[in-house]
Design a protein around this motif. Structure first.
Motif, PDB file in Angstrom:
ATOM      1  N   ASN A  90       0.834  -1.211   0.000  1.00  0.00           N
ATOM      2  CA  ASN A  90       0.000   0.000   0.000  1.00  0.00           C
ATOM      3  C   ASN A  90       0.862   1.252   0.000  1.00  0.00           C
ATOM      4  O   ASN A  90       0.592   2.209  -0.732  1.00  0.00           O
ATOM      5  N   THR A 115      -7.867  -6.490   0.722  1.00  0.00           N
ATOM      6  CA  THR A 115      -8.267  -5.080   0.713  1.00  0.00           C
ATOM      7  C   THR A 115      -9.603  -4.819   0.033  1.00  0.00           C
ATOM      8  O   THR A 115     -10.191  -3.760   0.224  1.00  0.00           O
ATOM      9  N   GLN A 139      -4.891   1.904   7.607  1.00  0.00           N
ATOM     10  CA  GLN A 139      -4.978   1.078   6.408  1.00  0.00           C
ATOM     11  C   GLN A 139      -4.558  -0.364   6.646  1.00  0.00           C
ATOM     12  O   GLN A 139      -4.514  -1.149   5.722  1.00  0.00           O
TER      13      GLN A 139
END
Length: 176
Positions: free
Chosen positions: A85, A118, A148
């Motif tokens: 990410n 995700t 996240q």
């Protein structure tokens, strides 16, 4: 006669015998966790982690899950997805380069696992992250990374099975 004084095998161990209250074991587990954090792109089979910790493989796997709430492999997956990410958001590396840089041996496996965890493909994640970049510039990196962090309380394959059957419940993990 000594065998009559011992508790039956089915009775729970006293709290003082709890291996997670052993500071030496916790330090050993943290040592393995730190090594995974520092080199999440490397292969970390349980044998290697147990050797770093100085305990048997089975004891390591059980103790790690009790101490940190998830098995070592899932912990490593969270670190790899977090790193991916960050690279998707902050670099111009290709998705293939990111896959290999974060320890995946196959682009297909990286894409499939990334999407399973995700809910988005790596390219969709990159587009969203770049679109929101101005809003996220003021957020400290540690806070952004924690927000996240992927939710891997259940195994990826189990998650995939539940989605296929329509019984998957969305995560109850709070994201602020």
């Amino acid at each position: 006669m000594a065998e009559f004084n011992q508790p039956p095998a089915s009775s729970p161990a006293p709290a003082s015998d709890d291996p997670l209250q052993d500071p030496a074991l916790l330090r050993r587990l943290l040592r393995a966790k730190d090594r995974m954090d520092a080199a999440s792109h490397e292969a970390w089979p349980v044998e290697r982690l147990a050797a770093v910790s100085g305990v048997s493989e089975a004891h390591f796997a059980r103790s790690f899950k009790r101490a940190f709430g998830i098995p070592p492999h899932r912990y490593l997956l969270t670190r790899r997805i977090e790193q991916a990410n960050t690279l998707l958001r902050d670099t111009g590396l290709s998705i293939t380069e990111i896959a290999f840089a974060t320890g995946w041996e196959s682009l297909g496996t990286f894409g499939r696992i990334f999407r399973d965890i995700t809910g988005r493909s790596p390219s969709a994640m990159r587009r969203e992250a770049q679109a929101a970049m101005q809003q996220l510039d003021r957020v400290p990196a540690c806070v952004l990374k924690a927000a996240q962090r992927p939710d891997l309380t259940i195994a990826v394959l189990e998650k995939r099975r539940r989605v296929a059957k329509g019984t998957f419940r969305p995560s109850t993990k709070e994201v602020s």
